[in-house]
Design a protein around this motif. Structure first.
Motif, PDB file in Angstrom:
ATOM      1  N   ILE A   4      21.750  50.354  81.621  1.00 13.64           N
ATOM      2  CA  ILE A   4      21.978  49.301  80.634  1.00 13.64           C
ATOM      3  C   ILE A   4      23.179  48.466  81.050  1.00 13.64           C
ATOM      4  O   ILE A   4      24.140  48.984  81.633  1.00 13.64           O
ATOM      5  CB  ILE A   4      22.161  49.909  79.223  1.00 13.64           C
ATOM      6  CG1 ILE A   4      22.010  48.857  78.131  1.00 13.64           C
ATOM      7  CG2 ILE A   4      23.473  50.670  79.102  1.00 13.64           C
ATOM      8  CD1 ILE A   4      21.737  49.450  76.762  1.00 13.64           C
ATOM      9  N   ALA A  55       9.945  47.221  71.683  1.00 11.33           N
ATOM     10  CA  ALA A  55      10.349  48.141  72.742  1.00 11.33           C
ATOM     11  C   ALA A  55       9.230  49.132  73.057  1.00 11.33           C
ATOM     12  O   ALA A  55       8.963  49.451  74.228  1.00 11.33           O
ATOM     13  CB  ALA A  55      11.621  48.881  72.328  1.00 11.33           C
ATOM     14  N   VAL A  69      13.363  45.720  80.835  1.00 12.29           N
ATOM     15  CA  VAL A  69      13.178  45.091  79.529  1.00 12.29           C
ATOM     16  C   VAL A  69      14.004  43.806  79.564  1.00 12.29           C
ATOM     17  O   VAL A  69      15.207  43.811  79.319  1.00 12.29           O
ATOM     18  CB  VAL A  69      13.609  46.036  78.397  1.00 12.29           C
ATOM     19  CG1 VAL A  69      13.382  45.388  77.037  1.00 12.29           C
ATOM     20  CG2 VAL A  69      12.844  47.351  78.489  1.00 12.29           C
ATOM     21  N   GLU A  70      13.338  42.702  79.871  1.00 11.35           N
ATOM     22  CA  GLU A  70      13.998  41.426  80.159  1.00 11.35           C
ATOM     23  C   GLU A  70      14.170  40.624  78.867  1.00 11.35           C
ATOM     24  O   GLU A  70      13.267  39.938  78.402  1.00 11.35           O
ATOM     25  CB  GLU A  70      13.174  40.649  81.195  1.00 11.35           C
ATOM     26  CG  GLU A  70      13.612  39.220  81.474  1.00 11.35           C
ATOM     27  CD  GLU A  70      15.082  39.071  81.786  1.00 11.35           C
ATOM     28  OE1 GLU A  70      15.829  38.730  80.840  1.00 11.35           O
ATOM     29  OE2 GLU A  70      15.479  39.278  82.939  1.00 11.35           O
ATOM     30  N   THR A  71      15.358  40.748  78.275  1.00 10.74           N
ATOM     31  CA  THR A  71      15.672  40.043  77.032  1.00 10.74           C
ATOM     32  C   THR A  71      16.654  38.897  77.254  1.00 10.74           C
ATOM     33  O   THR A  71      17.038  38.226  76.296  1.00 10.74           O
ATOM     34  CB  THR A  71      16.276  41.015  76.008  1.00 10.74           C
ATOM     35  OG1 THR A  71      17.387  41.699  76.605  1.00 10.74           O
ATOM     36  CG2 THR A  71      15.252  42.045  75.548  1.00 10.74           C
ATOM     37  N   CYS A  98      17.693  48.070  80.738  1.00  6.98           N
ATOM     38  CA  CYS A  98      17.806  47.271  79.521  1.00  6.98           C
ATOM     39  C   CYS A  98      18.960  46.288  79.682  1.00  6.98           C
ATOM     40  O   CYS A  98      20.064  46.690  80.063  1.00  6.98           O
ATOM     41  CB  CYS A  98      18.054  48.155  78.309  1.00  6.98           C
ATOM     42  SG  CYS A  98      16.795  49.418  78.033  1.00  6.98           S
ATOM     43  N   SER A 114      26.113  45.302  80.021  1.00  8.07           N
ATOM     44  CA  SER A 114      26.855  44.647  78.944  1.00  8.07           C
ATOM     45  C   SER A 114      28.132  44.072  79.533  1.00  8.07           C
ATOM     46  O   SER A 114      28.569  44.477  80.614  1.00  8.07           O
ATOM     47  CB  SER A 114      27.189  45.641  77.830  1.00  8.07           C
ATOM     48  OG  SER A 114      27.998  45.041  76.820  1.00  8.07           O
ATOM     49  N   SER A 116      16.739  40.143  87.410  1.00  4.74           N
ATOM     50  CA  SER A 116      15.817  41.239  87.128  1.00  4.74           C
ATOM     51  C   SER A 116      14.873  41.478  88.299  1.00  4.74           C
ATOM     52  O   SER A 116      14.564  42.627  88.641  1.00  4.74           O
ATOM     53  CB  SER A 116      15.022  40.949  85.853  1.00  4.74           C
ATOM     54  OG  SER A 116      15.856  40.993  84.719  1.00  4.74           O
ATOM     55  N   SER A 176      17.037  46.388  73.277  1.00  7.54           N
ATOM     56  CA  SER A 176      17.565  47.251  74.340  1.00  7.54           C
ATOM     57  C   SER A 176      17.872  48.647  73.830  1.00  7.54           C
ATOM     58  O   SER A 176      17.541  49.649  74.479  1.00  7.54           O
ATOM     59  CB  SER A 176      18.823  46.621  74.947  1.00  7.54           C
ATOM     60  OG  SER A 176      18.505  45.454  75.675  1.00  7.54           O
ATOM     61  N   THR A 223      23.003  45.111  74.891  1.00  7.15           N
ATOM     62  CA  THR A 223      22.961  46.197  73.912  1.00  7.15           C
ATOM     63  C   THR A 223      22.440  45.703  72.569  1.00  7.15           C
ATOM     64  O   THR A 223      22.854  46.176  71.510  1.00  7.15           O
ATOM     65  CB  THR A 223      24.352  46.823  73.740  1.00  7.15           C
ATOM     66  OG1 THR A 223      25.298  45.792  73.406  1.00  7.15           O
ATOM     67  CG2 THR A 223      24.793  47.532  75.005  1.00  7.15           C
TER      68      THR A 223
END
Length: 337
Positions: A189, A148, A234-236, A166, A191, A245, A173, A169
């Motif tokens: 964020i 991060a 933050v592409e997870t 993000c 979720s 994104s 993130s 979670t």
């Protein structure tokens, strides 16, 4: 010594207890007795055979942790017996830009990891911890935390007032949320859980979006930001979320791709957005020791506490892995010795 090994890598139920000879420190090496080990998503992917090539079934897993130096080899001057230390999981990446050879020493992949009573590591890769960072905070830094930091500070040059998005979670993130707030940025964020989003708000998230309630969550983000979008993403989520994104990015936005979740769907439904938004997309892999030192110094100067979901005893490590794999929790899963 007692240890665990990964086995044949086809499910989360194959982690098995074993015994190994205690390691001996050679020149330039140190032996660490772990205090705590922290689990990350790739630890589960390794067990299920979905993290790159299959590994030696006898490999000791464990990507990140914190422990005490109990022995050093000839010529070691960087650290001393009794020091409390951490280590980035790419142990050979000490400074300078990324290069492909960092993968030659990947803790828990190419070399045995933290899930044993002793671990052998290059002494020059270790970082002595400040006294004001407690064990449970230190244990979670080397993977998600350092990644991060690299994504926001080293790669994206985060500024106060930026909006950081993000996805989910997970560990990266939540670490990014804290790093962003540390730099005076705003955080959005996503979720599928309102409960997890509530926790994210308690941790400082400014915008929370339930992507089940809003399947077109980029449009919802644009609505909540006066059509500005996110400066840093933050592409997870992998390939399946990359198109979203791009849609959620601000003009001159930076998208940092993290992890190995390739997905199945077309990643870029609106290719022209690269031009009209002047977007930068970059993949990163964890971070260097020098980056880690900067991250630790920043944490030591700020009041930042890790969110811990549950802590398991060492002998209960298989249960800890199953708990991590279920992904019903928010916060880090620790294993104590």
């Amino acid at each position: 010594m007692k240890a665990f090994q990964i086995g044949e890598q086809h499910s989360t139920n194959i982690l098995s207890a074993t015994t190994r000879p205690e390691p001996i420190a050679g020149p330039g090496e140190a032996i660490i007795a772990p205090r705590l080990v922290s689990l990350i998503s790739r630890d589960i992917q390794i067990l299920t055979g979905t993290y790159g090539p299959l590994q030696d079934p006898k490999r000791v897993p464990g990507t990140e942790g914190v422990g005490d130096v109990v022995a050093v080899g000839e010529g070691v001057t960087e650290i001393s017996v009794g020091d409390r230390v951490v280590c980035g999981h790419f142990a050979n990446w000490r400074e300078g830009p990324f290069s492909a050879n960092i993968f030659s020493h990947d803790i828990g992949i190419t070399h045995d990891g933290w899930l044993a009573e002793k671990i052998l590591l290059p002494a020059a890769s270790l970082i002595r911890l400040p006294d004001n960072i407690p064990d449970q905070d230190a244990a979670v830094l080397a993977s998600a935390g350092l990644t991060a930091w690299n994504a926001l500070v080293e790669t994206s040059n985060i500024n106060a007032g930026d909006l950081v998005l993000c996805l989910g979670t997970g560990g990266v993130s939540l670490a990014a949320l804290k790093v962003a707030k540390m730099h005076g940025a705003r955080v959005a964020i996503t979720s599928s859980s309102d409960e997890k989003l509530s926790v994210a708000r308690e941790l400082g998230a400014d915008i929370t979006i339930n992507y089940k309630q809003y399947p077109d969550w980029p449009a919802e983000l644009m609505k909540q930001t006066n059509n500005q979008g996110a400066d840093i993403i933050v592409e997870t989520g992998g390939q399946d979320t990359l198109g979203h994104s791009v849609a959620a990015a601000a003009v001159n936005g930076r998208i940092v791709i993290i992890g190995v979740t390739p997905g199945q769907n077309s990643p870029i439904p609106n290719y022209i957005s690269f031009i009209t938004k002047n977007i930068t997309i970059k993949g990163i892999a964890n971070g260097s020791r020098a980056m880690f030192v900067s991250y630790i110094n920043a944490l030591a100067a700020n009041d930042s506490t890790a969110l811990i979901s549950k802590t398991f005893d060492f002998d209960d490590a298989p249960e800890a892995y199953r708990f991590q794999a279920a992904a019903k929790h928010i916060g880090k899963v620790l294993i104590k010795f």
